[in-house]
Write a protein that holds these residues in place. Structure first.
Motif, PDB file in Angstrom:
ATOM      1  N   ASP A   9     165.329  10.774  71.232  1.00  0.00           N
ATOM      2  CA  ASP A   9     165.335   9.859  70.278  1.00  0.00           C
ATOM      3  C   ASP A   9     164.082   9.564  70.341  1.00  0.00           C
ATOM      4  N   ILE A  10     162.959  10.271  69.697  1.00  0.00           N
ATOM      5  CA  ILE A  10     161.538   9.676  69.633  1.00  0.00           C
ATOM      6  C   ILE A  10     161.228   9.491  68.472  1.00  0.00           C
ATOM      7  N   PRO A  11     160.938   8.673  68.613  1.00  0.00           N
ATOM      8  CA  PRO A  11     160.376   7.900  67.551  1.00  0.00           C
ATOM      9  C   PRO A  11     159.137   8.473  66.636  1.00  0.00           C
ATOM     10  N   VAL A  12     158.583   8.414  65.315  1.00  0.00           N
ATOM     11  CA  VAL A  12     157.892   9.132  64.972  1.00  0.00           C
ATOM     12  C   VAL A  12     156.706   8.215  64.655  1.00  0.00           C
ATOM     13  N   ASN A  13     155.582   8.354  65.073  1.00  0.00           N
ATOM     14  CA  ASN A  13     154.879   7.517  64.954  1.00  0.00           C
ATOM     15  C   ASN A  13     153.937   6.563  63.576  1.00  0.00           C
ATOM     16  N   PHE A  14     154.141   5.729  62.963  1.00  0.00           N
ATOM     17  CA  PHE A  14     153.429   5.768  61.786  1.00  0.00           C
ATOM     18  C   PHE A  14     152.416   4.316  61.388  1.00  0.00           C
ATOM     19  N   ASP A  35     146.101   7.465  70.337  1.00  0.00           N
ATOM     20  CA  ASP A  35     145.285   7.124  71.759  1.00  0.00           C
ATOM     21  C   ASP A  35     145.532   8.391  72.481  1.00  0.00           C
ATOM     22  N   GLY A  36     145.955   9.283  72.130  1.00  0.00           N
ATOM     23  CA  GLY A  36     146.866  10.330  72.381  1.00  0.00           C
ATOM     24  C   GLY A  36     148.435  10.077  73.640  1.00  0.00           C
ATOM     25  N   SER A  37     148.997   8.828  74.088  1.00  0.00           N
ATOM     26  CA  SER A  37     149.720   8.529  74.464  1.00  0.00           C
ATOM     27  C   SER A  37     150.821   8.470  73.505  1.00  0.00           C
ATOM     28  N   ARG A  38     150.954   9.295  72.838  1.00  0.00           N
ATOM     29  CA  ARG A  38     151.840   8.869  71.932  1.00  0.00           C
ATOM     30  C   ARG A  38     152.817  11.144  71.897  1.00  0.00           C
ATOM     31  N   THR A  39     150.965  12.076  72.320  1.00  0.00           N
ATOM     32  CA  THR A  39     151.505  12.703  71.696  1.00  0.00           C
ATOM     33  C   THR A  39     152.333  14.213  73.024  1.00  0.00           C
ATOM     34  N   CYS A  40     153.004  14.889  72.228  1.00  0.00           N
ATOM     35  CA  CYS A  40     153.542  16.268  72.939  1.00  0.00           C
ATOM     36  C   CYS A  40     154.856  14.937  73.936  1.00  0.00           C
ATOM     37  N   LEU A  61     145.859  14.945  72.391  1.00  0.00           N
ATOM     38  CA  LEU A  61     145.424  14.802  70.837  1.00  0.00           C
ATOM     39  C   LEU A  61     145.337  13.353  70.740  1.00  0.00           C
ATOM     40  N   SER A  62     144.119  13.198  70.350  1.00  0.00           N
ATOM     41  CA  SER A  62     143.847  11.749  69.712  1.00  0.00           C
ATOM     42  C   SER A  62     142.978  12.139  68.255  1.00  0.00           C
ATOM     43  N   THR A  63     142.961  10.857  67.779  1.00  0.00           N
ATOM     44  CA  THR A  63     142.456  10.796  66.570  1.00  0.00           C
ATOM     45  C   THR A  63     141.917   9.644  66.216  1.00  0.00           C
ATOM     46  N   VAL A  64     140.826  10.205  64.980  1.00  0.00           N
ATOM     47  CA  VAL A  64     139.752   8.470  64.796  1.00  0.00           C
ATOM     48  C   VAL A  64     139.513   8.911  63.162  1.00  0.00           C
ATOM     49  N   GLU A  65     139.492   7.342  62.234  1.00  0.00           N
ATOM     50  CA  GLU A  65     138.448   7.405  61.482  1.00  0.00           C
ATOM     51  C   GLU A  65     137.008   6.943  61.871  1.00  0.00           C
ATOM     52  N   GLY A  66     136.514   7.577  61.480  1.00  0.00           N
ATOM     53  CA  GLY A  66     135.149   7.155  62.032  1.00  0.00           C
ATOM     54  C   GLY A  66     134.085   6.229  60.133  1.00  0.00           C
ATOM     55  N   ILE A  67     134.100   5.407  60.616  1.00  0.00           N
ATOM     56  CA  ILE A  67     133.410   4.704  59.325  1.00  0.00           C
ATOM     57  C   ILE A  67     132.090   4.231  59.569  1.00  0.00           C
ATOM     58  N   ILE A  68     130.677   5.570  58.874  1.00  0.00           N
ATOM     59  CA  ILE A  68     129.590   5.166  58.905  1.00  0.00           C
ATOM     60  C   ILE A  68     129.097   4.678  57.975  1.00  0.00           C
ATOM     61  N   PRO A  69     128.015   3.571  58.279  1.00  0.00           N
ATOM     62  CA  PRO A  69     127.351   2.884  56.942  1.00  0.00           C
ATOM     63  C   PRO A  69     126.450   3.205  56.959  1.00  0.00           C
ATOM     64  N   PRO A  70     125.664   3.258  55.438  1.00  0.00           N
ATOM     65  CA  PRO A  70     124.807   4.060  54.783  1.00  0.00           C
ATOM     66  C   PRO A  70     123.360   4.197  55.694  1.00  0.00           C
ATOM     67  N   THR A 143     141.118  17.300  70.807  1.00  0.00           N
ATOM     68  CA  THR A 143     142.470  17.703  71.673  1.00  0.00           C
ATOM     69  C   THR A 143     141.688  18.136  73.042  1.00  0.00           C
ATOM     70  N   PRO A 144     141.533  18.260  74.160  1.00  0.00           N
ATOM     71  CA  PRO A 144     142.687  17.110  74.259  1.00  0.00           C
ATOM     72  C   PRO A 144     142.132  15.489  74.312  1.00  0.00           C
ATOM     73  N   SER A 145     142.990  14.338  74.460  1.00  0.00           N
ATOM     74  CA  SER A 145     142.544  13.355  74.452  1.00  0.00           C
ATOM     75  C   SER A 145     141.462  12.680  74.376  1.00  0.00           C
ATOM     76  N   PHE A 146     140.921  12.731  76.489  1.00  0.00           N
ATOM     77  CA  PHE A 146     140.670  11.595  76.901  1.00  0.00           C
ATOM     78  C   PHE A 146     139.322  11.588  76.250  1.00  0.00           C
ATOM     79  N   TYR A 147     139.225  12.005  75.740  1.00  0.00           N
ATOM     80  CA  TYR A 147     137.699  11.467  74.568  1.00  0.00           C
ATOM     81  C   TYR A 147     137.576  10.093  73.967  1.00  0.00           C
TER      82      TYR A 147
END
Length: 188
Positions: A9-14, A35-40, A61-70, A143-147
């Motif tokens: 019973d593993i939830p999908v993360n949204f 942040d890697g805490s839900r992968t695998c 795995l970890s994922t981020v959205e990077g937002i860079i100003p002009p 990947t892996p997520s530690f960074y």
């Protein structure tokens, strides 16, 4: 006859738009999507069910959205010893720079625009910036997520009102198996 595996019973993360942990790295922002805490988690659950293993950490795995100003310079040119990165540009333009090094006699620029995808494998020297007049955004996987913890560490320094010096940044990178491209870098 094979033994059926139990169904987890593993939830999908949204992560809805405009949510997720927001890390402030000075003018650059990173929105943590994973942040890697839900992968695998399925494998961890299964190992726990089958053999009673607990307290395992996958961190694949970890994922981020990077937002860079002009007109924003990015991090010091660097390379990662232990993780791959991918970048999918979702807004504006992100300039990826491959610095001059023994395997690259001249600095190389890759201007990635909305919809472009860049892969940075382990040991590939690189940096990124936004030299344009508008905000840029990208989706990045590690990947892996530690960074992801490097970004969290820098965010804590900025949130405490302290400046992130070049030396502090390099020390933080080194804690996560990342070295300045100015140091003796990979040659293979």
């Amino acid at each position: 006859m094979s033994v059926p595996l139990p169904v987890a019973d593993i939830p999908v993360n949204f992560v809805p738009a405009k949510t997720g942990e927001l890390l402030h790295l000075g003018p650059i922002k990173m929105r943590v999507l994973e942040d890697g805490s839900r992968t695998c988690i399925t494998l961890l659950w299964l190992l726990n069910q089958l053999v009673g293993l607990t307290n395992l950490t996958a961190q694949r795995l970890s994922t981020v959205e990077g937002i860079i100003p002009p007109h924003m310079a990015g991090p010091v040119a660097h390379w990662h010893e232990m993780h791959d990165e991918t970048f999918y540009v979702t807004k504006g333009m992100v300039r990826f720079t491959v610095p001059k090094h023994p395997n690259n006699p001249e600095e190389k620029h890759i201007d990635a625009y909305e919809g472009d995808y860049v892969t940075v494998p382990v040991r590939a020297p690189h940096t990124f910036s936004n030299p344009s007049d508008g905000e840029s955004r990208f989706f990045c996987t590690m990947t892996p997520s530690f960074y992801i913890n490097y970004f969290k560490l820098l965010s804590q320094v900025v949130d405490a009102g302290k400046p992130v010096t070049r030396e502090m940044n390099l020390d933080a990178m080194a804690m996560y198996a990342t070295l300045s491209a100015e140091q003796e870098g990979p040659s293979a």
